[in-house]
Design a protein around this motif. Structure first.
Motif, PDB file in Angstrom:
ATOM      1  N   ARG A 150       0.867  -1.099  -0.080  1.00  0.00           N
ATOM      2  CA  ARG A 150      -0.036  -0.038   0.085  1.00  0.00           C
ATOM      3  C   ARG A 150       0.985   1.190  -0.020  1.00  0.00           C
ATOM      4  N   LEU A 151       1.988   1.138   0.663  1.00  0.00           N
ATOM      5  CA  LEU A 151       2.866   2.436   0.721  1.00  0.00           C
ATOM      6  C   LEU A 151       3.443   2.673  -0.516  1.00  0.00           C
ATOM      7  N   LEU A 184       3.762   5.807  -5.550  1.00  0.00           N
ATOM      8  CA  LEU A 184       3.857   5.726  -6.895  1.00  0.00           C
ATOM      9  C   LEU A 184       2.831   6.677  -7.694  1.00  0.00           C
ATOM     10  N   ILE A 185       1.564   6.639  -7.150  1.00  0.00           N
ATOM     11  CA  ILE A 185       0.342   7.779  -7.251  1.00  0.00           C
ATOM     12  C   ILE A 185       1.051   9.249  -6.939  1.00  0.00           C
ATOM     13  N   VAL A 186       1.775   9.382  -5.974  1.00  0.00           N
ATOM     14  CA  VAL A 186       2.049  10.805  -5.696  1.00  0.00           C
ATOM     15  C   VAL A 186       3.341  11.147  -6.645  1.00  0.00           C
ATOM     16  N   GLY A 224       4.395  14.660 -11.544  1.00  0.00           N
ATOM     17  CA  GLY A 224       5.123  14.744 -12.720  1.00  0.00           C
ATOM     18  C   GLY A 224       4.109  15.116 -13.570  1.00  0.00           C
ATOM     19  N   ALA A 225       2.658  14.981 -13.588  1.00  0.00           N
ATOM     20  CA  ALA A 225       1.787  15.443 -14.467  1.00  0.00           C
ATOM     21  C   ALA A 225       1.566  16.938 -14.359  1.00  0.00           C
ATOM     22  N   ALA A 226       1.843  17.442 -13.015  1.00  0.00           N
ATOM     23  CA  ALA A 226       1.505  18.863 -12.808  1.00  0.00           C
ATOM     24  C   ALA A 226       2.403  19.793 -13.674  1.00  0.00           C
ATOM     25  N   ARG A 227       3.446  19.116 -13.813  1.00  0.00           N
ATOM     26  CA  ARG A 227       4.749  20.018 -14.569  1.00  0.00           C
ATOM     27  C   ARG A 227       5.115  19.662 -16.029  1.00  0.00           C
ATOM     28  N   THR A 228       4.368  18.789 -16.718  1.00  0.00           N
ATOM     29  CA  THR A 228       4.761  18.362 -17.963  1.00  0.00           C
ATOM     30  C   THR A 228       4.605  19.231 -19.164  1.00  0.00           C
ATOM     31  N   ALA A 229       3.415  19.966 -18.848  1.00  0.00           N
ATOM     32  CA  ALA A 229       3.111  21.000 -20.203  1.00  0.00           C
ATOM     33  C   ALA A 229       3.107  22.426 -19.483  1.00  0.00           C
TER      34      ALA A 229
END
Length: 110
Positions: A12-13, A18-20, A25-30
């Motif tokens: 679970r940890l 991995l989700i975090v 990463g998605a917040a800074r890709t574009a």
């Protein structure tokens, strides 16, 4: 039993980490989209925003007249574009007669 509990907790940890990481990463890709220079005015003399209205239509001859009467020439409306999606009635002719620009749509997907 304790080993199983520790293994489930570790899994679970690891999943949470991995989700975090993916979210970060998605917040800074574009880069954000920025308005570029344009030759089209965006406001009129009274600083009223000017917009183009796009109306998708198929077989709307009975209903498109009242719609176009209310938006063609309305304050802030620079143009009305009717995308006629292969109508079998007089939708395109009515739209053109009422002052909108008519563009033929693509064939229906099969």
């Amino acid at each position: 039993m304790r080993a199983l509990t520790l293994a489930v907790g570790a899994a679970r940890l690891g999943a949470a980490a991995l989700i975090v990481r993916r979210l970060a990463g998605a917040a800074r890709t574009a880069e954000p989209v920025r308005a570029g220079p344009t030759s089209v005015p965006t406001t009129d003399a009274n600083s009223t925003p000017i917009v183009s209205v796009v109306v998708p239509a198929r077989d709307e001859a009975e209903r498109i007249g009242p719609l176009l009467d209310s938006i063609v020439g309305a304050p802030g409306v620079a143009e009305v574009i009717v995308v006629d999606d292969e109508s079998s009635d007089d939708t395109a002719a009515i739209a053109a007669r009422l002052g909108s620009r008519v563009v033929a749509g693509a064939p229906k997907p099969t």
